[in-house]
Design an enzyme around this catalytic site. Structure first.
Site, PDB file in Angstrom:
ATOM      1  N   ASP A  88     -11.462   3.468   5.063  1.00 37.66           N
ATOM      2  CA  ASP A  88     -10.676   3.017   3.903  1.00 37.66           C
ATOM      3  C   ASP A  88     -11.148   1.639   3.422  1.00 37.66           C
ATOM      4  OD1 ASP A  88      -8.809   3.386   1.970  1.00 37.66           O
ATOM      5  OD2 ASP A  88      -7.056   2.949   3.211  1.00 37.66           O
ATOM      6  N   LYS A 136       2.842  -6.314   9.060  1.00 36.34           N
ATOM      7  CA  LYS A 136       2.737  -5.057   8.312  1.00 36.34           C
ATOM      8  C   LYS A 136       3.954  -4.205   8.638  1.00 36.34           C
ATOM      9  CE  LYS A 136      -0.436  -1.206   7.412  1.00 36.34           C
ATOM     10  NZ  LYS A 136      -1.806  -0.673   7.659  1.00 36.34           N
ATOM     11  N   ALA A 144       0.847  -1.189   0.000  1.00 32.69           N
ATOM     12  CA  ALA A 144       0.000   0.000   0.000  1.00 32.69           C
ATOM     13  C   ALA A 144       0.886   1.244   0.000  1.00 32.69           C
ATOM     14  CB  ALA A 144      -0.924  -0.021   1.217  1.00 32.69           C
ATOM     15  N   LEU A 187       1.690   3.350   2.358  1.00 37.22           N
ATOM     16  CA  LEU A 187       2.542   3.596   3.518  1.00 37.22           C
ATOM     17  C   LEU A 187       3.275   2.355   4.005  1.00 37.22           C
ATOM     18  CD1 LEU A 187       0.097   5.838   5.619  1.00 37.22           C
ATOM     19  CD2 LEU A 187       1.728   6.531   3.850  1.00 37.22           C
ATOM     20  N   ALA A 188       2.827   1.164   3.596  1.00 33.55           N
ATOM     21  CA  ALA A 188       3.402  -0.063   4.152  1.00 33.55           C
ATOM     22  C   ALA A 188       3.123  -1.233   3.227  1.00 33.55           C
ATOM     23  CB  ALA A 188       2.811  -0.328   5.548  1.00 33.55           C
ATOM     24  N   GLN A 189       3.681  -2.386   3.580  1.00 32.09           N
ATOM     25  CA  GLN A 189       3.367  -3.633   2.884  1.00 32.09           C
ATOM     26  C   GLN A 189       3.250  -4.748   3.914  1.00 32.09           C
ATOM     27  OE1 GLN A 189       6.825  -3.242   0.355  1.00 32.09           O
ATOM     28  NE2 GLN A 189       7.701  -5.140   1.156  1.00 32.09           N
TER      29      GLN A 189
END
Length: 498
Positions: free
Chosen positions: A283, A151, A132, A134-136
């Site tokens: 979201d 995460k 995503a 901001l992160a994975q």
């Protein structure tokens, strides 16, 4: 000068896209200059410029990563505002965000947890389950055998975020100079407020536990458990749960999951969050909402992921919003006007009602629960959106800030319903109405001065809920009769001689 500043600032931040915004602006200024406004050629050229510009904007977001991906995702959800060329192009940012390398992942885990990956996990998949803005997320197995989802925040996001927001502010101001109707400073304001919260994974974990407790009466909802002992502001460890994306009809058909049941559950869940609790997961794009069959019961279940972005509604806003939706569902136009104006819409209340419902004003006046949205109406709304851009921008700048994420949430949910083919069903509006009745009754009971008055309110609430259930039953009987009639007609036609 400001336009040139935006050009060079992007050059500093994203070497892959040194002049993205300049090219987009120049394309619009030159491509449509010599074509008669409103002509067939103008519409064709405008569509081509929209598509080119959307692709450039998508590339710009990917090059800058982080905050820009987040804003691009937000824009991709604005079906009521942006042309289809933009929304369809930018929607890929939900599933095609840039990934961090395994070296970067190891670095973040080492810095935050003080150990190497092999010391913490029995196994750790190098390929992320998803990435995503901001992160994975990676799948891993702990030494005690538990399978978990890890995460991990992209390493440069935290340090770059303040610069990104400043750059975004410059770009918005630059575009406003070229296009006076462009009033999207609220995007910058929202990023400033929400990004620090989303970058704190401990806050996300707390949100997950809060919503799990709040909606524990829904046996169809699963919120993965947080493993706090291995969680930090940049690393979040949670229970691993498999499932298909909520918009994947093929997965549901393969696993015999009823799309109508899932759509109904989704509506109940979000109606409860918005109208009853005032604590809203903002979201719900398909990557964050999974569906599966429960391993123990075999019943359909929704898995809600990514709890970084929540909107907390004030009591006044929540009650006004409840009253507004009640008025929309029961076609009380005087109250629609009154509560729209209380929420900042002023004389633009018809447009506000259309933005909330994604229906035409004619459908709102007729009753949004009377008939589902047609392809013609959907196309009409999308095509007319550009004509009302100044008014829409004015609305977005005057409604309470809480409304912005609610509008985004509405659009994401509506997009899921459209994909599933369940949009604007009568049952979804009836479920919303049930939550509104309960929320308003609870508020009146808290303000009641006597036991007798509270009892009166409870009886009125029960009667209203009974009326909705009766109405729903009549709709089902009507639909059953229609189905029987169609079946009989088809049977007669197949037997009729030709």
């Amino acid at each position: 000068m400001l336009f040139e500043l935006s050009w060079f600032r992007v050059s500093d931040t994203a070497d892959k896209q040194p002049h993205g915004t300049a090219v987009i602006s120049y394309d619009y200024l030159t491509s449509l200059r010599s074509v008669p406004y409103g002509s067939e050629e103008y519409l064709q050229r405008r569509s081509q410029v929209h598509l080119r510009s959307a692709r450039r904007l998508c590339e710009l977001c990917c090059a800058n990563r982080g905050t820009f991906i987040k804003v691009g995702q937000h824009l991709g959800a604005l079906d009521y505002l942006l042309p289809e060329e933009y929304t369809s192009t930018l929607k890929v940012l939900h599933s095609q965000a840039p990934q961090s390398s395994m070296q970067e992942v190891r670095q973040v885990i080492r810095e935050d947890l003080g150990k190497e990956i092999h010391d913490l996990f029995l196994s750790f998949d190098d390929t992320p389950l998803g990435a995503a803005s901001l992160a994975q997320v990676h799948k891993a197995v702990l030494h005690d055998g538990r399978t978990v989802a890890v995460k991990v925040q992209h390493p440069k996001v935290q340090a770059q975020s303040s610069k990104d927001i400043l750059l975004m502010e410059v770009l918005v101001l630059a575009v406003k100079q070229l296009f006076p109707d462009f009033e999207f400073m609220w995007l910058v304001d929202e990023a400033k407020k929400n990004l620090p919260l989303e970058l704190d994974f401990l806050n996300e974990g707390r949100n997950a536990e809060k919503v799990a407790h709040m909606l524990k009466h829904f046996d169809f909802l699963k919120v993965p458990q947080i493993h706090w002992e291995l969680s930090t502001k940049r690393v979040l460890l949670m229970e691993f749960v498999e499932g298909g994306q909520v918009n994947d009809r093929a997965y549901m058909e393969k696993n015999r999951i009823d799309v109508n049941e899932i759509s109904c559950h989704l509506g109940k869940m979000y109606s409860e969050m918005i109208f009853v609790n005032g604590f809203v997961h903002c979201d719900p794009h398909p990557g964050n909402v999974l569906v599966r069959k429960r391993p123990d019961t075999g019943k359909a279940e929704i898995v809600l992921l990514d709890h970084g972005l929540y909107q907390v509604l004030t009591e006044e806003f929540r009650l006004d919003y409840c009253n507004l939706w009640q008025s929309l569902i029961w076609t009380d136009l005087d109250r629609v006007k009154y509560y729209s104006q209380r929420l900042g819409a002023a004389d633009l209340y018809p447009l506000f009602a259309c933005m909330l419902t994604a229906r035409s004003w004619a459908s709102v006046k007729q009753g949004i629960g009377q008939a589902p949205v047609s392809a013609t109406e959907d196309s009409e709304i999308r095509n007319n959106a550009a004509c009302y851009l100044p008014e829409i921008s004015q609305l977005l700048n005057h409604v309470p800030r809480q409304m912005l994420l609610i509008l985004k949430t509405n659009d994401l949910l509506r997009s899921i319903e459209t994909t599933l083919g369940t949009r604007s069903s009568a049952s979804s509006f009836l479920n919303m109405s049930r939550c509104c009745i309960r929320a308003l009754a609870e508020h009146r009971k808290r303000d009641a001065g006597s036991f007798f008055r509270r009892t009166q309110i409870s009886f009125s609430e029960a009667f209203s809920l009974w009326q909705i259930s009766l109405h729903e039953l009549l709709l089902r009987v009507k639909a059953l009769r229609l189905a029987c009639w169609v079946s009989a007609l088809l049977g007669w036609l197949t037997r009729a001689p030709y």
